[in-house]
Design a protein around this motif. Sequence first.
Motif, mmCIF file in Angstrom:
data_model
loop_
_atom_site.group_PDB
_atom_site.id
_atom_site.type_symbol
_atom_site.label_atom_id
_atom_site.label_comp_id
_atom_site.label_asym_id
_atom_site.label_seq_id
_atom_site.Cartn_x
_atom_site.Cartn_y
_atom_site.Cartn_z
ATOM 1 N N ALA A 134 0.087 0.278 -7.327
ATOM 2 C CA ALA A 134 -0.580 -0.631 -8.264
ATOM 3 C C ALA A 134 0.479 -1.395 -9.052
ATOM 4 O O ALA A 134 1.469 -0.822 -9.504
ATOM 5 N N TYR A 135 0.280 -2.696 -9.210
ATOM 6 C CA TYR A 135 1.234 -3.518 -9.952
ATOM 7 C C TYR A 135 0.557 -4.820 -10.363
ATOM 8 O O TYR A 135 -0.499 -5.197 -9.833
ATOM 9 N N ALA A 136 1.154 -5.501 -11.321
ATOM 10 C CA ALA A 136 0.599 -6.751 -11.832
ATOM 11 C C ALA A 136 0.587 -7.809 -10.743
ATOM 12 O O ALA A 136 1.559 -7.966 -10.001
ATOM 13 N N GLY A 137 -0.532 -8.540 -10.624
ATOM 14 C CA GLY A 137 -0.615 -9.655 -9.690
ATOM 15 C C GLY A 137 -1.033 -9.298 -8.287
ATOM 16 O O GLY A 137 -1.060 -10.148 -7.403
ATOM 17 N N LYS A 138 -1.391 -8.031 -8.062
ATOM 18 C CA LYS A 138 -1.794 -7.618 -6.708
ATOM 19 C C LYS A 138 -3.205 -8.115 -6.422
ATOM 20 O O LYS A 138 -4.131 -7.857 -7.194
ATOM 21 N N MET A 139 -3.372 -8.835 -5.317
ATOM 22 C CA MET A 139 -4.685 -9.379 -5.003
ATOM 23 C C MET A 139 -5.309 -8.637 -3.819
ATOM 24 O O MET A 139 -4.615 -7.970 -3.040
ATOM 25 N N ARG A 140 -6.612 -8.770 -3.707
ATOM 26 C CA ARG A 140 -7.317 -8.108 -2.616
ATOM 27 C C ARG A 140 -6.979 -8.773 -1.285
ATOM 28 O O ARG A 140 -6.754 -9.982 -1.206
ATOM 29 N N ARG A 141 -6.932 -7.957 -0.235
ATOM 30 C CA ARG A 141 -6.665 -8.478 1.105
ATOM 31 C C ARG A 141 -7.683 -9.551 1.471
ATOM 32 O O ARG A 141 -7.332 -10.594 2.039
ATOM 33 N N GLU A 142 -8.951 -9.319 1.127
ATOM 34 C CA GLU A 142 -10.001 -10.279 1.463
ATOM 35 C C GLU A 142 -9.756 -11.631 0.792
ATOM 36 O O GLU A 142 -10.025 -12.683 1.375
#
Length: 640
Positions: free
Chosen positions: A39-47
Motif C-alpha cells: 500500500a502506498y500513496a497514489g496507487k490506482m486500481r488495475r481496472e
Amino acid sequence: MLSKAEKDYVIDLLEKGESIPEDFKYKLFPVNHKEYELAYAGKMRREDLLADDDGSFPVPLQIERLFNGSDHPAYDDGWHNMIIFGDNLQFLKTVYKNEDPVIKDTVKGKVKLIYIDPPFATSDDFSSKDGAKAYRDKKEGAEFIEYLRKRIILAHSILSEDGSIFVHLDWKMAHYIKIILDEVFGKNNFRNEIIWAYNGPGSPGMRQFNRKHDTIFWYSKSSKWIFNDDAIRVEHSEKTVDNFKAGLDGSGFIGNSYALNQKGKIPEDWWQMAVASRVKADGYNRMGYPTEKPVKLIERIIRACSCEDDIVLDFFAGSGVVASVAEKLNRRWITCDIGKLSYYTVQKRMIEIAKSKSLTNAKKKYQKHARAFMTCSLGTYDLKAALTMEFHKYKEFVSGLFNIDLVESKIGGYTFEGRKDDHPVVIFNYNLHKDSNVDDAFLADIGEHIGNRMHGGRIYIVSPSTRVDFLTDYEEQNGIRYYFLKIPYQMVKELHQKDFKKFRQPRSQKDVNALDESIGFSFNRTPSVKSSLSCQDDKIVLTVTEFSSEEPRSGKTAEEKTMSGFELLSAVFIDSDYNGREFVMSNVFFSDELNISDNTFTIELSKASVGQKIMVVYTDIFGNDLTECFTLEGGAKCRK
C-alpha cells in the motif's frame, strides 16, 4: 457497506459537484485484497489503469522507416522487428487495446519473453567534484513504484500464457518491486531471484560492504513456461566430475545412481559476469551507453526462456543489447524507449550488426545483416482525418498547426497559400497531385516560376510526411532554402482533453535514464538552426550561430517559458559518413557538453573520420528534430 448517513453525505457531495474524500474510495469501490500487498500513496486500481483513467491513452504508431530488401531479409509472414521512439506506457496500452493496424493481432498475447532494465530511480543524489548536488532522479519512492507497476500490469496482459518476464533492479528498490510482481503475476508464478554479481573497487573510506550485485526477478505468467535447460548448461567443475567418478558426496549425486549430464549443469541463481560498461570486458562490442548490460547476461536469459521465432520485448531499450542478442539468436524483437539517444543508438546497433561479434566466438564477426525491421514513433502525428478533408478545411487545419497566416500571394506567377514568419508557404495539394510527391521536380517547378526573386530566401512547404521524398528537414536549390513542415500520416480526430505533455529530452548524458512520461498527443515542430561547415587543415568544423524552438507556450513548464535560444537545445547527433540512405550515429554532443560562447558553438570532427556527406540532427528538449546534410566537395568545400 455504507451507513445511511454516509450515503446521504456522498449524495450531497455529488449534488454539489464536490469531490468525495479518499476515505470513501474502498467503501464505494471495494477490492478483494490478496494475502498481502503493498500500500502506498497514489496507487490506482488495475481496472482504472486499463480504462485509461490515469490520463495516459493508447496512441497510433507511425512508421518512420522500413529496413528491408536485400540488406534486411524479409520474414515469410511480413513481420518486421520494431524500434519504437515514445513513452512505453502509451506503447503498452496501444498493444493492449490491439486496434492499431501496424501491430493488430500480431503482438498481444504472442510475446514470449519480456526483459526490462528500468532506471533504478530513487531519491539518491549524485555529487559533482566539489561536493555540490549535481543530479537527482526525477521519480522517487511511491511515485517510482507506481510508475513501474503500471507497466508491469500491462506487460502481464500482453504476454503469452507460457511467457515470462525478467525485471532487472538494484538494491534500492528491488524489495518493493518484488511485492508488486507477486501482486500482478501471483507469488506461485515466481520462478527465480537471480543475483548478477560483478567485481569492482569500492569508494574510499567505505564503512560498509562493497555493493556489487544487481537482482533480476523472473516470473512466468502461468504454471506453464518455457525453460530450455540444454541451451544454457555450463561445464561441470573438475571437482564435481572427479567426485562423481569416485562416487563421493559433494558432487550433487550419491554414488552412481544418477547419470552426470554430459552437456553440463544448469547454472545456479547467482551469475558472475563482467560489467558491460567496461570496454571489452567480455570481448563484445560496447555502445558507450550508460547502464549498458553484458551481452552474455542477456544471451542466457533469451536462450533459456524463448525459442527461435518467438517475440522478445524490451520497453526500456537503452543501448539495444536485448534487440541485438535476440536478432543473433533468431528471435523476433520489439524495443521501445523515450530517449533520442537510445533511439539512435539502437538503430545504429541494428544497421551495423554485421560488424559486431558473433555470440559463439567473440573473436569473429557476426557477418549477417539484421532481418527486416522498422523504426516507429508514437505520440507525435500527422492526422489521418486531415487527408480526407476538403482542401480548404485542410488548409485551415494546418494553418493552426504551424502558425501560418492564410494570405494568398503570388511570386513570379506561382501561387502561395500563406505566410509563416513573413516567408511564403506552399500547402501541398495531395488531391491535385495524386501521382507525384514533394521531390526535386516539385522544387524545380517553384524555382522556375520565381526565378531569382527570392535568392537567399526561405519557402515553407506543408505536406503529409509520406508525400515528401526528402529525408532532411530542408533542401537548398538555386539559393532558396525549402523547409518541409510534415503532417504525420495518422490523425486522431479528437485529441486528449488534457494539455499535451511531452517527455523532456536531457541536456546532459548523465540524465539519459531519468524517468518521465508523455500525456496525450502532440506534433513535431521543427526547430530553426543557422549553421555552416568548414574544412580546416585536418579537421571539419561545424559552427552553429542560432537555435530556436517553436514549441507552443501551452506545452511548456513555467521554467521553459523563460528559456530561449541554445537553452532549448538537448543534443546534436552526427553521422559523419552519411550514406544517403539511413542515419547511423557516429557522434553525440549534449548541450551541457558544448562550449557555447557569444551565442555560438563549434563541433570539430577529424577529417579522417568524415566521408563525402555529413548528416546532423539537432534535437530540442521537447524531442523535436531538425536534420540537415552537408556535402564535401573535393575535400575542401562544404555545401548543404
